[in-house]
Design an enzyme around this catalytic site. Structure first.
Site, PDB file in Angstrom:
ATOM      1  N   ASN A  41       5.098  -8.929  12.113  1.00 19.45           N
ATOM      2  CA  ASN A  41       3.739  -8.476  11.792  1.00 19.45           C
ATOM      3  C   ASN A  41       2.995  -9.399  10.830  1.00 19.45           C
ATOM      4  O   ASN A  41       1.779  -9.239  10.664  1.00 19.45           O
ATOM      5  CB  ASN A  41       3.785  -7.062  11.205  1.00 19.45           C
ATOM      6  CG  ASN A  41       4.116  -6.016  12.245  1.00 19.45           C
ATOM      7  OD1 ASN A  41       4.013  -6.252  13.447  1.00 19.45           O
ATOM      8  ND2 ASN A  41       4.525  -4.833  11.792  1.00 19.45           N
TER       9      ASN A  41
ATOM     10  N   ARG B 265      10.547  -6.613  12.801  1.00 20.34           N
ATOM     11  CA  ARG B 265       9.139  -6.265  12.992  1.00 20.34           C
ATOM     12  C   ARG B 265       8.312  -6.559  11.746  1.00 20.34           C
ATOM     13  O   ARG B 265       7.133  -6.918  11.848  1.00 20.34           O
ATOM     14  CB  ARG B 265       9.017  -4.793  13.392  1.00 20.34           C
ATOM     15  CG  ARG B 265       9.492  -4.535  14.814  1.00 20.34           C
ATOM     16  CD  ARG B 265       9.292  -3.112  15.227  1.00 20.34           C
ATOM     17  NE  ARG B 265       9.757  -2.893  16.593  1.00 20.34           N
ATOM     18  CZ  ARG B 265       9.949  -1.699  17.138  1.00 20.34           C
ATOM     19  NH1 ARG B 265       9.705  -0.609  16.410  1.00 20.34           N
ATOM     20  NH2 ARG B 265      10.383  -1.584  18.381  1.00 20.34           N
TER      21      ARG B 265
ATOM     22  N   LYS C 182       2.995  -0.895   9.116  1.00 20.61           N
ATOM     23  CA  LYS C 182       4.205  -0.367   8.494  1.00 20.61           C
ATOM     24  C   LYS C 182       5.388  -0.520   9.433  1.00 20.61           C
ATOM     25  O   LYS C 182       5.261  -0.310  10.645  1.00 20.61           O
ATOM     26  CB  LYS C 182       4.022   1.119   8.175  1.00 20.61           C
ATOM     27  CG  LYS C 182       5.225   1.773   7.514  1.00 20.61           C
ATOM     28  CD  LYS C 182       5.401   3.211   7.943  1.00 20.61           C
ATOM     29  CE  LYS C 182       6.169   3.322   9.242  1.00 20.61           C
ATOM     30  NZ  LYS C 182       6.475   4.714   9.620  1.00 20.61           N
TER      31      LYS C 182
ATOM     32  N   TYR D  73       3.064  10.016  -0.671  1.00 20.35           N
ATOM     33  CA  TYR D  73       4.174   9.433   0.092  1.00 20.35           C
ATOM     34  C   TYR D  73       5.510   9.671  -0.592  1.00 20.35           C
ATOM     35  O   TYR D  73       6.559   9.586   0.046  1.00 20.35           O
ATOM     36  CB  TYR D  73       3.986   7.925   0.281  1.00 20.35           C
ATOM     37  CG  TYR D  73       2.765   7.493   1.039  1.00 20.35           C
ATOM     38  CD1 TYR D  73       1.946   8.402   1.716  1.00 20.35           C
ATOM     39  CD2 TYR D  73       2.396   6.151   1.077  1.00 20.35           C
ATOM     40  CE1 TYR D  73       0.811   7.989   2.390  1.00 20.35           C
ATOM     41  CE2 TYR D  73       1.269   5.723   1.758  1.00 20.35           C
ATOM     42  CZ  TYR D  73       0.472   6.647   2.406  1.00 20.35           C
ATOM     43  OH  TYR D  73      -0.645   6.222   3.070  1.00 20.35           O
TER      44      TYR D  73
ATOM     45  N   ASP E 144       0.841  -1.196   0.000  1.00 15.08           N
ATOM     46  CA  ASP E 144       0.000   0.000   0.000  1.00 15.08           C
ATOM     47  C   ASP E 144       0.874   1.244   0.000  1.00 15.08           C
ATOM     48  O   ASP E 144       1.657   1.475   0.926  1.00 15.08           O
ATOM     49  CB  ASP E 144      -0.901   0.010   1.244  1.00 15.08           C
ATOM     50  CG  ASP E 144      -1.790   1.244   1.303  1.00 15.08           C
ATOM     51  OD1 ASP E 144      -2.945   1.149   0.855  1.00 15.08           O
ATOM     52  OD2 ASP E 144      -1.320   2.295   1.787  1.00 15.08           O
TER      53      ASP E 144
ATOM     54  N   LEU F 291      -1.942  -0.181  14.749  1.00 17.50           N
ATOM     55  CA  LEU F 291      -1.348  -0.350  16.075  1.00 17.50           C
ATOM     56  C   LEU F 291      -1.336   0.960  16.862  1.00 17.50           C
ATOM     57  O   LEU F 291      -0.677   1.060  17.890  1.00 17.50           O
ATOM     58  CB  LEU F 291       0.078  -0.896  15.943  1.00 17.50           C
ATOM     59  CG  LEU F 291       0.191  -2.257  15.252  1.00 17.50           C
ATOM     60  CD1 LEU F 291       1.646  -2.631  15.000  1.00 17.50           C
ATOM     61  CD2 LEU F 291      -0.509  -3.338  16.067  1.00 17.50           C
TER      62      LEU F 291
ATOM     63  N   LYS G 171      -3.022   5.880  -4.174  1.00 17.08           N
ATOM     64  CA  LYS G 171      -4.099   6.823  -3.875  1.00 17.08           C
ATOM     65  C   LYS G 171      -3.853   8.141  -4.596  1.00 17.08           C
ATOM     66  O   LYS G 171      -2.710   8.601  -4.699  1.00 17.08           O
ATOM     67  CB  LYS G 171      -4.174   7.083  -2.355  1.00 17.08           C
ATOM     68  CG  LYS G 171      -4.143   5.822  -1.511  1.00 17.08           C
ATOM     69  CD  LYS G 171      -4.069   6.144  -0.020  1.00 17.08           C
ATOM     70  CE  LYS G 171      -3.769   4.903   0.789  1.00 17.08           C
ATOM     71  NZ  LYS G 171      -2.340   4.517   0.725  1.00 17.08           N
TER      72      LYS G 171
ATOM     73  N   ILE H 135      -2.748  -2.903   7.257  1.00 20.53           N
ATOM     74  CA  ILE H 135      -1.515  -2.598   6.525  1.00 20.53           C
ATOM     75  C   ILE H 135      -0.468  -2.025   7.484  1.00 20.53           C
ATOM     76  O   ILE H 135      -0.115  -0.856   7.395  1.00 20.53           O
ATOM     77  CB  ILE H 135      -1.778  -1.638   5.350  1.00 20.53           C
ATOM     78  CG1 ILE H 135      -2.686  -0.458   5.783  1.00 20.53           C
ATOM     79  CG2 ILE H 135      -2.378  -2.370   4.172  1.00 20.53           C
ATOM     80  CD1 ILE H 135      -2.754   0.659   4.761  1.00 20.53           C
TER      81      ILE H 135
ATOM     82  N   HIS I  83      -7.616   9.601  -1.630  1.00 16.37           N
ATOM     83  CA  HIS I  83      -6.885   9.607  -0.359  1.00 16.37           C
ATOM     84  C   HIS I  83      -7.665  10.270   0.781  1.00 16.37           C
ATOM     85  O   HIS I  83      -7.704   9.757   1.893  1.00 16.37           O
ATOM     86  CB  HIS I  83      -5.532  10.299  -0.551  1.00 16.37           C
ATOM     87  CG  HIS I  83      -4.502   9.869   0.441  1.00 16.37           C
ATOM     88  ND1 HIS I  83      -3.164   9.816   0.143  1.00 16.37           N
ATOM     89  CD2 HIS I  83      -4.604   9.456   1.731  1.00 16.37           C
ATOM     90  CE1 HIS I  83      -2.497   9.396   1.203  1.00 16.37           C
ATOM     91  NE2 HIS I  83      -3.344   9.180   2.177  1.00 16.37           N
TER      92      HIS I  83
END
Length: 277
Positions: free
Chosen positions: A243, A239, A233, A53, A48, A193, A78, A231, A111
């Protein structure tokens, strides 16, 4: 290395999508290829990203170098607020494809609704055209509140497949999740999270100990068992692997309800009606 098989969900147009994906929000472009490569090696097949970004090119480099066929991957991007409007959205889509090095996306989202611009319905019509042309497999929205969803559904000919919103134990966005469900739209959680804010909760750490898992794994499992797409990150290889290691345990109904009880309106990002950037 044996990689886990991620379960899929079926979107309202019949397209299947991995329920767990890898997000690259706030990852600099020059670090993105390495992070996505690590994620692909760990077993993620859904990536994603977004135009704003600034790292679609990095995602594209990782995919090109991965040796994984395009058909095995699920790519989301997006359209940014500055590119809203019918013609601008069509140009933005082509720009994203060029940076990602692909001829189609699997999912393309608006977005933010940016309601003061009054352009998101025209933007949605552009997404519908891209979809009708067979250049994207599914279209959806991000950060849409129930009223924004209503306008798109009433004005358009295609119901969004996904609404990607902030959702985590401290902010469960129940009204939006209910509106999504009422329209047959799947809810996808960004910041699943809560940027780590809920991981130190005593009840979460207790559940983690009970299951031999980390607090982050417990929270991600909570999302999955309630049918949401997530999703998470990270740029840390350990990690990233942690995840996706979610499929050898499950939470009981009582444990899910205990996590539900952490709701405290703890939004970490802006409200959609306040965001006009």
């Amino acid at each position: 290395m044996t990689v886990p098989t991620v379960p899929t969900v079926t979107l309202n147009n019949g397209v299947t999508m991995p329920q767990l994906g890898f997000g690259v929000f706030q990852v600099p472009d020059d670090e993105t290829a390495a992070a996505v490569t690590t994620a692909l090696q760990a077993g993620y097949r859904s990536i994603d990203t977004a135009a704003i970004y600034g790292n679609e090119a990095g995602v594209g480099r990782a995919i090109a170098d991965s040796g994984i066929s395009r058909e095995e991957l699920f790519l989301t991007s997006k359209v940014w607020n500055a590119d809203q409007g019918y013609d601008a959205t069509l140009r933005a889509y082509d720009a994203s494809l060029a940076l990602l090095g692909t001829d189609h996306l699997d999912l393309y989202l608006i977005h933010w609704p940016t309601p003061r611009k009054e352009l998101f319905v025209d933007t949605w019509r552009a997404l519908e055209q891209i979809y009708a042309d067979g250049r994207v497999r599914a279209i959806g929205v991000s950060n849409f509140e129930p009223e924004h969803l209503r306008q798109v559904v009433e004005a358009g000919s295609v119901v969004p497949a996904v609404n990607q919103v902030e959702l985590h134990p401290a902010f469960q966005n129940r009204d939006v999740a209910a509106a999504d469900a009422a329209h047959g739209i799947l809810t996808e959680a960004w910041s699943p999270l809560a940027q780590g804010a809920v991981l130190g909760e005593a009840m979460v750490t207790e559940l983690a100990t009970r299951h031999g898992k980390t607090p982050a794994q417990v929270i991600l499992r909570w999302h999955l068992q309630q049918g949401r797409i997530v999703i998470p990150k990270s740029v840390t290889p350990s990690r990233i692997a942690e995840n996706i290691d979610l499929f050898d345990f499950s939470l009981t109904d009582e444990e899910l309800a205990a996590i539900d009880s952490l709701e405290n309106d703890g939004r970490t990002g802006p409200h959609p009606d306040e965001f006009h950037g």
